[in-house]
Design a protein around this motif. Structure first.
Motif, PDB file in Angstrom:
ATOM      1  N   TYR A  49       9.627 -41.479  19.941  1.00 47.96           N
ATOM      2  CA  TYR A  49      11.058 -41.196  20.097  1.00 47.96           C
ATOM      3  C   TYR A  49      11.289 -40.202  21.226  1.00 47.96           C
ATOM      4  O   TYR A  49      12.179 -40.379  22.064  1.00 47.96           O
ATOM      5  N   ASN A  50      10.468 -39.173  21.292  1.00 47.18           N
ATOM      6  CA  ASN A  50      10.647 -38.134  22.304  1.00 47.18           C
ATOM      7  C   ASN A  50      10.327 -38.608  23.717  1.00 47.18           C
ATOM      8  O   ASN A  50      10.728 -37.969  24.690  1.00 47.18           O
ATOM      9  N   ALA A  51       9.633 -39.740  23.801  1.00 40.96           N
ATOM     10  CA  ALA A  51       9.336 -40.302  25.126  1.00 40.96           C
ATOM     11  C   ALA A  51      10.549 -41.013  25.730  1.00 40.96           C
ATOM     12  O   ALA A  51      10.570 -41.342  26.921  1.00 40.96           O
ATOM     13  N   LEU A  52      11.562 -41.268  24.919  1.00 39.25           N
ATOM     14  CA  LEU A  52      12.771 -41.951  25.404  1.00 39.25           C
ATOM     15  C   LEU A  52      13.636 -40.993  26.214  1.00 39.25           C
ATOM     16  O   LEU A  52      13.539 -39.767  26.095  1.00 39.25           O
ATOM     17  N   SER A  53      14.513 -41.550  27.018  1.00 38.85           N
ATOM     18  CA  SER A  53      15.422 -40.718  27.812  1.00 38.85           C
ATOM     19  C   SER A  53      16.435 -40.026  26.901  1.00 38.85           C
ATOM     20  O   SER A  53      16.689 -40.475  25.767  1.00 38.85           O
ATOM     21  N   THR A  54      17.034 -38.956  27.410  1.00 40.99           N
ATOM     22  CA  THR A  54      18.007 -38.206  26.617  1.00 40.99           C
ATOM     23  C   THR A  54      19.186 -39.076  26.207  1.00 40.99           C
ATOM     24  O   THR A  54      19.659 -39.004  25.061  1.00 40.99           O
ATOM     25  N   SER A  55      19.650 -39.910  27.114  1.00 41.06           N
ATOM     26  CA  SER A  55      20.808 -40.758  26.803  1.00 41.06           C
ATOM     27  C   SER A  55      20.470 -41.779  25.724  1.00 41.06           C
ATOM     28  O   SER A  55      21.287 -42.040  24.833  1.00 41.06           O
ATOM     29  N   VAL A  56      19.268 -42.362  25.763  1.00 43.29           N
ATOM     30  CA  VAL A  56      18.869 -43.352  24.761  1.00 43.29           C
ATOM     31  C   VAL A  56      18.719 -42.685  23.397  1.00 43.29           C
ATOM     32  O   VAL A  56      19.160 -43.224  22.370  1.00 43.29           O
ATOM     33  N   LYS A  57      18.127 -41.492  23.369  1.00 41.12           N
ATOM     34  CA  LYS A  57      17.997 -40.771  22.101  1.00 41.12           C
ATOM     35  C   LYS A  57      19.370 -40.469  21.504  1.00 41.12           C
ATOM     36  O   LYS A  57      19.572 -40.590  20.291  1.00 41.12           O
ATOM     37  N   SER A  58      20.309 -40.086  22.355  1.00 46.53           N
ATOM     38  CA  SER A  58      21.669 -39.793  21.896  1.00 46.53           C
ATOM     39  C   SER A  58      22.336 -41.039  21.325  1.00 46.53           C
ATOM     40  O   SER A  58      23.014 -40.979  20.290  1.00 46.53           O
ATOM     41  N   GLN A  59      22.126 -42.184  21.979  1.00 44.68           N
ATOM     42  CA  GLN A  59      22.698 -43.445  21.504  1.00 44.68           C
ATOM     43  C   GLN A  59      22.112 -43.841  20.147  1.00 44.68           C
ATOM     44  O   GLN A  59      22.835 -44.325  19.262  1.00 44.68           O
ATOM     45  N   ILE A  60      20.815 -43.635  19.982  1.00 42.41           N
ATOM     46  CA  ILE A  60      20.163 -43.971  18.713  1.00 42.41           C
ATOM     47  C   ILE A  60      20.699 -43.087  17.593  1.00 42.41           C
ATOM     48  O   ILE A  60      21.033 -43.568  16.495  1.00 42.41           O
ATOM     49  N   LYS A  61      20.825 -41.796  17.846  1.00 46.82           N
ATOM     50  CA  LYS A  61      21.330 -40.885  16.828  1.00 46.82           C
ATOM     51  C   LYS A  61      22.765 -41.239  16.438  1.00 46.82           C
ATOM     52  O   LYS A  61      23.120 -41.230  15.260  1.00 46.82           O
ATOM     53  N   ARG A  62      23.582 -41.600  17.427  1.00 47.52           N
ATOM     54  CA  ARG A  62      24.958 -41.990  17.142  1.00 47.52           C
ATOM     55  C   ARG A  62      24.983 -43.259  16.280  1.00 47.52           C
ATOM     56  O   ARG A  62      25.758 -43.371  15.321  1.00 47.52           O
ATOM     57  N   ALA A  63      24.108 -44.206  16.586  1.00 53.88           N
ATOM     58  CA  ALA A  63      24.034 -45.453  15.815  1.00 53.88           C
ATOM     59  C   ALA A  63      23.622 -45.178  14.369  1.00 53.88           C
ATOM     60  O   ALA A  63      24.169 -45.762  13.425  1.00 53.88           O
ATOM     61  N   LEU A  64      22.671 -44.267  14.187  1.00 50.26           N
ATOM     62  CA  LEU A  64      22.215 -43.931  12.835  1.00 50.26           C
ATOM     63  C   LEU A  64      23.315 -43.234  12.034  1.00 50.26           C
ATOM     64  O   LEU A  64      23.462 -43.467  10.829  1.00 50.26           O
ATOM     65  N   ILE A  65      24.083 -42.393  12.695  1.00 52.79           N
ATOM     66  CA  ILE A  65      25.197 -41.718  12.019  1.00 52.79           C
ATOM     67  C   ILE A  65      26.250 -42.750  11.590  1.00 52.79           C
ATOM     68  O   ILE A  65      26.818 -42.665  10.486  1.00 52.79           O
ATOM     69  N   LEU A  66      26.492 -43.746  12.424  1.00 55.69           N
ATOM     70  CA  LEU A  66      27.421 -44.820  12.073  1.00 55.69           C
ATOM     71  C   LEU A  66      26.894 -45.606  10.855  1.00 55.69           C
ATOM     72  O   LEU A  66      27.681 -45.940   9.953  1.00 55.69           O
TER      73      LEU A  66
END
Length: 379
Positions: free
Chosen positions: A356-373
């Motif tokens: 997960y930490n190897a992903l870009s900051t923007s991709v990590k942010s998108q994943i977290k937003r998706a999980l919150i949804l």
């Protein structure tokens, strides 16, 4: 299909039950050569003669099999009731099982043992390891006669699910228990050819003659014919007589719900010991089906079709944007599988993963937003 490995497999009672439920057993691990040979006669996957107390070597081998599920029954002969005896060295194999599970971190594990193991020091140590590794535990003592087995046999199961809450399987397990114990006649009808039989007791303060119209007593690792000096017992199912049937090795295996086609290896003493040590096949199948029911319910509950509709209809996402959200949730699930609502603790766990930490900051942010949804959707 879930991929599983069986540790301390013995002759394969646990494996066969889980296999019958539809789980893909990839390998077994058994260091007793006679039991390993017996297992090989009845299954098509490999049996590794591995000393599981050498956890470093075992972990390397098991990890290469990439199991979703680890099952097993660490040897239980040395467990004793609290305060009665000191636990001997073989009880430490319960800790070895826990170390292997917690290092490999499969999504699920099932550990089986005698009912008194739950109160042992070895289990207390294993339990602490499981909890530190973020497993939700369902701990239950099951009476086999209420789980499709014609035998009064109590066994302890600890079922672990990664990132789940404790006792999450309790309702499923309890709701499917039979309302009455299964008798030998319930299971086999009149095919056995006898009505009463002798099962040698631990001591003569216990009865030894049973009827097929009741559950069989626990099948232990010894089997003896009716001794000439048996004094009888007030609770015997019938009076002692010269024609009283003594259980054969084959019949004891049937009472353990092994199929008639199961092949046995070794001398009579070894075979009797394997049968007595085994998990009844139908009891193992009962536990496997409970786990699969839970997984099926989670899959239905978190249906991507429903999630997508919610995103479009409630959150006003376009169909393409909704599919992107689902794709990001799936990506997170590949890194750290989730079977419940992906709550803040799940997100914290995800953030500790190197992938997960190897992903870009923007991709990590998108994943977290998706999980919150998805957390909001599942309420």
């Amino acid at each position: 299909m879930l991929k599983a490995v069986d540790l301390f497999s013995g002759c394969g009672g646990l494996s066969l039950g889980f296999q019958n439920a539809g789980i893909d057993i990839r390998a077994a691990f058994e260091n007793w050569e006679v039991a390993a040979k017996c297992y090989e006669l009845n299954f098509n996957h490999p049996v590794y003669r591995t000393d599981l107390s050498d956890t470093k070597n075992a972990i390397k081998l098991i990890k290469s099999l990439n199991p979703d599920l680890i099952i097993g029954g660490p040897p239980c002969q040395d467990f004793s009731y609290a305060g009665k005896r000191i636990e001997a060295n073989r009880a430490s194999l319960t800790t070895s099982f826990a170390k292997i599970v917690c290092t490999i971190s499969p999504q699920y594990f099932v550990m089986e043992n005698v009912d008194r193991a739950q109160k042992s020091n070895a289990y207390a140590t294993a339990r602490e390891l499981f909890k530190k590794a973020n497993y939700g535990l369902t701990e239950v003592v099951l009476d086999a006669s209420l789980c499709g087995v014609p035998q009064k046999r109590k066994r302890f199961f600890c079922i672990g699910i990664l990132n789940a809450t404790d006792n999450i399987l309790s309702e499923i397990i309890k709701s499917n228990l039979s309302s009455k114990p299964m008798t030998v006649r319930d299971y086999y009808g009149d095919t056995l050819g006898f009505e009463y039989y002798y099962r040698h007791p631990r001591n003569y303060s216990r009865r030894a003659i049973f009827s097929i119209d009741e559950p069989a007593p626990t099948m232990r690792g010894v089997n003896r014919p009716v001794p000439k000096g048996y004094p009888g017992h007030p609770n015997d199912a019938c009076p002692l007589n010269d024609s009283l049937h003594a259980l054969t090795t084959y019949e004891r295996a049937l009472f353990q719900t092994f199929p008639a086609s199961f092949k046995w290896e070794g001398n009579k003493t070894d075979t009797e010991q394997m049968i007595g040590n085994a998990v009844p096949v139908k009891l193992a199948e009962y536990v496997a089906n409970a786990l699969l029911t839970y997984i099926s319910q989670q899959t239905s509950k978190y249906s991507n079709v429903n999630f997508e509709s919610w995103l479009i209809e409630v959150k006003n996402y376009s169909q393409r944007s909704a599919k992107d959200v689902i794709s990001r949730c799936k990506r997170a699930n590949r890194i750290v599988p989730f079977n419940q609502v992906p709550d803040p603790f799940y997100i914290f766990t995800l953030e500790q993963q190197s992938e997960y930490n190897a992903l870009s900051t923007s991709v990590k942010s998108q994943i977290k937003r998706a999980l919150i949804l998805q957390q909001e959707f599942n309420g």
